[in-house]
Design a protein around this motif. Structure first.
Motif, PDB file in Angstrom:
ATOM      1  N   ILE A 150      -0.171   5.294  -0.566  1.00  0.00           N
ATOM      2  CA  ILE A 150      -1.265   5.125   0.529  1.00  0.00           C
ATOM      3  C   ILE A 150      -0.281   5.190   2.012  1.00  0.00           C
ATOM      4  CG2 ILE A 150      -2.960   4.053   1.707  1.00  0.00           C
ATOM      5  CD1 ILE A 150      -3.638   2.671  -1.325  1.00  0.00           C
ATOM      6  N   SER A 151      -0.747   6.129   2.533  1.00  0.00           N
ATOM      7  CA  SER A 151       0.013   6.469   3.848  1.00  0.00           C
ATOM      8  C   SER A 151      -0.065   5.319   4.742  1.00  0.00           C
ATOM      9  CB  SER A 151      -0.423   7.706   4.577  1.00  0.00           C
ATOM     10  OG  SER A 151      -1.489   7.371   5.347  1.00  0.00           O
ATOM     11  N   MET A 178       0.906  -1.153  -0.070  1.00  0.00           N
ATOM     12  CA  MET A 178       0.075   0.017  -0.147  1.00  0.00           C
ATOM     13  C   MET A 178       1.020   1.205  -0.140  1.00  0.00           C
ATOM     14  SD  MET A 178      -3.180  -1.129   2.496  1.00  0.00           S
ATOM     15  CE  MET A 178      -4.062   0.441   2.554  1.00  0.00           C
ATOM     16  N   THR A 179       1.827   1.252   0.753  1.00  0.00           N
ATOM     17  CA  THR A 179       2.633   2.377   0.856  1.00  0.00           C
ATOM     18  C   THR A 179       3.501   2.618  -0.535  1.00  0.00           C
ATOM     19  OG1 THR A 179       4.509   1.271   1.896  1.00  0.00           O
ATOM     20  CG2 THR A 179       3.131   2.500   3.455  1.00  0.00           C
ATOM     21  N   SER A 201      -7.012   1.381  -5.676  1.00  0.00           N
ATOM     22  CA  SER A 201      -7.398   2.556  -4.773  1.00  0.00           C
ATOM     23  C   SER A 201      -7.891   2.137  -3.385  1.00  0.00           C
ATOM     24  CB  SER A 201      -8.588   3.611  -5.717  1.00  0.00           C
ATOM     25  OG  SER A 201      -9.676   2.661  -5.514  1.00  0.00           O
ATOM     26  N   TYR A 202      -7.704   3.103  -2.602  1.00  0.00           N
ATOM     27  CA  TYR A 202      -7.869   3.077  -0.955  1.00  0.00           C
ATOM     28  C   TYR A 202      -9.252   2.235  -0.986  1.00  0.00           C
ATOM     29  CZ  TYR A 202      -7.743   3.429   3.897  1.00  0.00           C
ATOM     30  OH  TYR A 202      -7.778   3.256   5.240  1.00  0.00           O
ATOM     31  N   LYS A 240      -3.273   5.557   6.631  1.00  0.00           N
ATOM     32  CA  LYS A 240      -4.447   4.720   5.959  1.00  0.00           C
ATOM     33  C   LYS A 240      -4.556   3.316   6.251  1.00  0.00           C
ATOM     34  CE  LYS A 240      -6.161   8.293   2.805  1.00  0.00           C
ATOM     35  NZ  LYS A 240      -6.408   8.361   1.420  1.00  0.00           N
ATOM     36  N   TYR A 241      -3.314   2.611   6.294  1.00  0.00           N
ATOM     37  CA  TYR A 241      -3.148   1.224   6.454  1.00  0.00           C
ATOM     38  C   TYR A 241      -3.519   1.003   7.941  1.00  0.00           C
ATOM     39  CZ  TYR A 241      -0.848  -3.119   7.592  1.00  0.00           C
ATOM     40  OH  TYR A 241      -0.683  -4.585   8.026  1.00  0.00           O
TER      41      TYR A 241
END
Length: 396
Positions: A242-243, A237-238, A298-299, A246-247
């Protein structure tokens, strides 16, 4: 007589405190080793392999000892020593001492969880209710821990000492709960004097053993794949921008949904008695979560996949130990909860290393396909064994 000598509320409080503490450690392990200690994903996987390997040993030994000696003393020793190790890691968390001490923590976590689950088998309550409530307490603690740990880790700029300080305080509280509210259990010592069968002499029906052992094997597969969420997915994810926060929020969502689902399942269990169906539904949805990850760019896709994963987790994972409990005679309930936790830990041990090696050899997408197919195939095997053997089981 109350066999366990511990009220359910104290078991739940202990599980809750330990869960918050662990939530300050495990979500960060892979990313801390990879980004702050500058080791590869394979090395991170090896560290988690040793952590969970030690967890296997702790689970098995404590499960065997629970049936043979005073569990309260074993529980006090485990929580106090775990607290000491957490305190040491406040000051010593570089490489390689981090990996060594994390392995020691793994041993004591396996020890403690098996002890709590073994106490729970002797509560005199319906097994599904007890294990659902323990899972509820565990995930309520995780909601709180994971909500805090991501932002705190970013605020601390990669310094894990504050996390271990908080964990040490929580484990100290856990130890105090054990010391003051886990009463002496004389039942185990008195069993043979009362004419009950000793653990070594217990004969378990073959159908019970077949179902219990296929569950143990299934848990290895489920946890091997599930661990991709808890370890390698953070890097996946990173890498997509994505931060870490958020994970971390995905695990907060996981915990909140499990709390909600557990309350719903506990309510439904008053009228519906279909534990094996819960296992089948849960395994399918855990596998399906990896199908969704194949499309995750996407998230929102990660959120959707986490919701599906959580439905499966809440449905299957608390039900399997409850079924094993119902298939285990009283004299060996601790032993079989220890084996169950040990096999779960084997999956947790294999998972990060397996994922790291697969990612480096192929890709994340191939890994997700393997995860989904493995769980679906295992579910078919579990279904066939249960269908063939269930009519002959003896419940205790």
């Amino acid at each position: 007589m109350n066999r366990q000598g511990v009220e359910l509320k104290w078991l739940l409080l202990g599980m809750f405190l330990g869960s918050i503490g662990n939530s300050f450690v495990w979500p960060l392990t892979t990313i801390y080793i990879h980004e702050q200690l500058h080791e590869s994903l394979t090395v991170s996987g090896i560290v988690l392999l040793f952590y969970s390997g030690a967890n296997v040993v702790g689970s098995y030994i404590s499960g065997m000892l629970f049936d043979r000696t005073n569990p309260r003393k074993l529980m006090i020793g485990g929580t106090l020593l775990a607290t000491v190790v957490m305190a040491i890691m406040i000051f010593f968390n570089g490489w390689p001492i981090y990996g060594i001490l994390l392995t020691v923590i793994g041993f004591f976590n396996g020890w403690i969880i098996t002890m709590v689950n073994s106490f729970a088998t002797r509560s005199g309550r319906d097994g599904r209710y007890v294990f659902n409530m323990l899972y509820f307490a565990n995930n309520l603690g995780m909601v709180i821990g994971t909500t805090i740990v991501g932002p705190l880790y970013q605020y601390a700029k990669g310094n894990v000492s504050p996390m271990f300080l908080i964990t040490t305080i929580l484990y100290t509280m856990f130890s105090l709960v054990v010391i003051f509210f886990f009463k002496d259990n004389q039942q185990t010592a008195e069993k043979n004097d009362d004419g009950e069968t000793g653990a070594a002499d217990v004969k378990i029906p073959q159908s019970n053993l077949w179902i219990s052992w296929i569950f143990f094997i299934a848990l290895v597969v489920i946890w091997t794949m599930y661990e991709q969420w808890a370890s390698n997915l953070s890097v996946f994810m990173t890498d997509q921008g994505i931060s870490m926060t958020k994970y971390s929020l995905l695990w907060t969502l996981n915990g909140i949904l499990i709390v909600v689902f557990q309350l719903g399942i506990t309510w439904l269990n008053r009228w519906v008695n279909r534990p094996y169906a819960q296992v089948f539904i849960g395994m399918f949805t855990i596998g399906f979560s990896f199908v969704l990850l194949l499309h995750a760019h996407s998230y929102s896709w990660f959120v959707a996949a986490m919701v599906i994963l959580t439905i499966g987790e809440a449905t299957a994972l608390p039900t399997m130990p409850a079924i094993v409990n119902s298939l285990s005679p009283v004299a060996v309930k601790g032993k079989y909860q220890g084996i169950l936790n040990a096999f779960s830990s084997i999956g947790k041990a294999i998972g990060p290393l397996f994922g790291g090696l697969m990612i480096e050899a192929t890709s994340y997408h191939i890994l997700f396909i393997i995860c989904a197919v493995s769980i679906f195939v295992m579910e078919i095997i579990v279904f066939l064994v249960v269908k063939i053997k269930r009519a002959k089981v003896v419940e205790y």
